[in-house]
Write a protein that holds these residues in place. Structure first.
Motif, short mmCIF file in Angstrom:
data_model
loop_
_atom_site.label_atom_id
_atom_site.label_comp_id
_atom_site.label_asym_id
_atom_site.label_seq_id
_atom_site.Cartn_x
_atom_site.Cartn_y
_atom_site.Cartn_z
N MET A 1 17.02 -30.52 6.89
CA MET A 1 17.29 -30.05 5.54
C MET A 1 17.19 -31.21 4.54
N GLU A 2 17.75 -32.41 4.91
CA GLU A 2 17.70 -33.54 4.00
C GLU A 2 16.26 -34.00 3.78
N ARG A 3 15.42 -33.94 4.83
CA ARG A 3 14.02 -34.31 4.65
C ARG A 3 13.34 -33.38 3.66
N GLN A 4 13.64 -32.09 3.80
CA GLN A 4 13.05 -31.11 2.88
C GLN A 4 13.51 -31.38 1.45
N GLU A 5 14.78 -31.69 1.28
CA GLU A 5 15.30 -31.95 -0.06
C GLU A 5 14.72 -33.24 -0.63
N PHE A 6 14.57 -34.27 0.22
CA PHE A 6 13.97 -35.52 -0.25
C PHE A 6 12.53 -35.26 -0.68
N GLY A 7 11.79 -34.53 0.13
CA GLY A 7 10.41 -34.22 -0.21
C GLY A 7 10.29 -33.44 -1.50
N ALA A 8 11.16 -32.46 -1.68
CA ALA A 8 11.13 -31.67 -2.91
C ALA A 8 11.44 -32.54 -4.13
N ALA A 9 12.38 -33.50 -3.96
CA ALA A 9 12.74 -34.38 -5.07
C ALA A 9 11.57 -35.29 -5.43
N VAL A 10 10.87 -35.83 -4.42
CA VAL A 10 9.71 -36.68 -4.69
C VAL A 10 8.63 -35.89 -5.42
N ARG A 11 8.36 -34.70 -4.94
CA ARG A 11 7.33 -33.89 -5.58
C ARG A 11 7.69 -33.57 -7.03
N GLN A 12 8.94 -33.21 -7.26
CA GLN A 12 9.37 -32.89 -8.64
C GLN A 12 9.21 -34.11 -9.54
N LEU A 13 9.59 -35.29 -9.05
CA LEU A 13 9.46 -36.50 -9.86
C LEU A 13 8.00 -36.85 -10.10
N ARG A 14 7.17 -36.68 -9.08
CA ARG A 14 5.74 -36.97 -9.23
C ARG A 14 5.11 -36.05 -10.26
N GLU A 15 5.42 -34.78 -10.18
CA GLU A 15 4.79 -33.81 -11.08
C GLU A 15 5.34 -33.90 -12.51
N SER A 16 6.52 -34.49 -12.68
CA SER A 16 7.08 -34.61 -14.02
C SER A 16 6.84 -35.98 -14.65
N THR A 17 6.14 -36.86 -13.93
CA THR A 17 5.83 -38.19 -14.44
C THR A 17 4.44 -38.19 -15.06
N THR A 18 4.33 -38.52 -16.32
CA THR A 18 3.02 -38.53 -16.97
C THR A 18 2.26 -39.79 -16.57
N PRO A 19 0.94 -39.71 -16.46
CA PRO A 19 0.15 -40.90 -16.12
C PRO A 19 0.40 -42.06 -17.07
N ALA A 20 0.55 -41.77 -18.35
CA ALA A 20 0.77 -42.83 -19.34
C ALA A 20 2.07 -43.58 -19.06
N ALA A 21 3.08 -42.89 -18.52
CA ALA A 21 4.37 -43.52 -18.27
C ALA A 21 4.31 -44.59 -17.20
N VAL A 22 3.28 -44.54 -16.34
CA VAL A 22 3.14 -45.53 -15.26
C VAL A 22 1.88 -46.37 -15.44
N GLY A 23 1.31 -46.34 -16.64
CA GLY A 23 0.18 -47.20 -16.95
C GLY A 23 -1.17 -46.69 -16.54
N LEU A 24 -1.32 -45.39 -16.29
CA LEU A 24 -2.61 -44.81 -15.90
C LEU A 24 -3.22 -44.08 -17.09
N SER A 25 -4.56 -43.98 -17.09
CA SER A 25 -5.22 -43.22 -18.14
C SER A 25 -4.99 -41.74 -17.90
N VAL A 26 -4.91 -40.97 -18.99
CA VAL A 26 -4.62 -39.54 -18.87
C VAL A 26 -5.85 -38.78 -18.40
N GLY A 27 -6.94 -38.88 -19.12
CA GLY A 27 -8.17 -38.18 -18.73
C GLY A 27 -8.00 -36.68 -18.76
N ARG A 28 -8.94 -36.00 -18.13
CA ARG A 28 -8.87 -34.54 -18.03
C ARG A 28 -8.18 -34.15 -16.73
N ARG A 29 -7.16 -33.30 -16.85
CA ARG A 29 -6.36 -32.93 -15.68
C ARG A 29 -6.11 -31.43 -15.67
#
Length: 284
Positions: A1-29
């Motif tokens: 269960m904890e692995r599933q919750e950790f994975g869900a948290a990583v995915r949520q953070l990844r999908e809510s992080t904009t490329p510009a916030a980490v120094g990447l170009s936005v481009g077409r997405r």
């Protein structure tokens, strides 16, 4: 269960992080946020490993958790949550004591309301002039002069009076917050020393530490006795500021009451509103 919750948290953070916030170009997405490949490149791991983590098929090491946190440039609260889900303590283990923008906004916008901001160890780190106008917080030269738990259990204020019921709620909150802080920051030697000293000096604190009372309310009432002899009864409401792991206590009087009028007199007598840094050498 904890692995599933950790994975869900990583995915949520990844999908809510904009490329510009980490120094990447936005481009077409096609979708917002980062791709798994981008998170993998930033964190030094493969996209397939990121996929396995998000699907709960791999348990991360502490180093992997830290690498993901650095790659996504997440805040303290999100970092601690990832650590907890992965079963690790936060890397540095130190109680943060910076007054963040959220805390500053509260202090700046409620100048007529006595308020302080405390860290997770219940050390006051900033107060407003309305709080100091109450005149009850007297310094004694003790290293923990600005710690709410210490002043409650070991060095109580003469100008702070509570009923038994309110004192019970107040004490329960303090013990619960310190227990939580010690779990989150196990490497903070100052916090550990404070808890040890409280347990040694206060029988009541030690009893509550061993057998905690349930926290039924995050507010309590108290009478603040001003040096001029008059008192004002206020309700203290504790507000969490989770991004910085801080808390704000706001003291309010019943609208239209004698206490509200008395509070207004005290605040007006304090002069221009100000925010004061405390709990460290050279406040201000």
């Amino acid at each position: 269960m904890e692995r599933q919750e950790f994975g869900a948290a990583v995915r949520q953070l990844r999908e809510s992080t904009t490329p510009a916030a980490v120094g990447l170009s936005v481009g077409r997405r096609r979708v917002p946020g980062l791709r798994r490949e981008e998170l993998g490149d930033l964190a030094g791991m493969s996209a397939d490993y990121v996929r396995r983590l998000e699907q709960g098929r791999s348990h991360p090491s502490a180093g992997v958790v830290n690498a993901i946190a650095r790659a996504l440039r997440i805040g303290r609260a999100d970092y601690e949550r990832l650590c907890a889900l992965a079963g690790y303590a936060a890397a540095d283990g130190q109680v943060p004591d910076d007054v963040g923008p959220g805390a500053m906004r509260l202090l700046e916008r409620f100048t007529d309301t006595p308020m302080f901001v405390s860290d997770a160890a219940m050390n006051l780190i900033a107060v407003n002039s309305a709080f100091l106008a109450l005149g009850h917080w007297k310094l004694t030269g003790d290293p923990w002069d600005w710690n709410v738990a210490w002043r409650t259990f070991c060095d109580p204020f003469d100008g702070f009076k509570q009923s038994v019921a309110d004192a019970t709620d107040h004490e329960s909150i303090l013990v619960a917050r310190l227990r939580g802080a010690l779990l989150r920051y196990p490497a903070d030697t100052s916090l550990a020393a404070l808890v040890d000293e409280l347990r040694s000096r206060s029988r009541m604190f030690d009893t509550l530490w061993r057998t905690p009372r349930p926290v039924t309310a995050y507010e309590s009432s108290a009478a603040f006795v001003h040096p001029d002899g008059e008192s004002v009864t206020l309700v203290g409401s504790l507000l969490a500021i989770p991004g910085d792991d801080l808390a704000a206590l706001m003291l309010t009087a019943a609208p239209g009451s004698h206490d509200a009028a008395r509070l207004a007199e005290l605040v007006e007598g304090a002069g221009e509103p100000a925010i004061i840094r405390v709990g460290r050498p050279g406040p201000g």
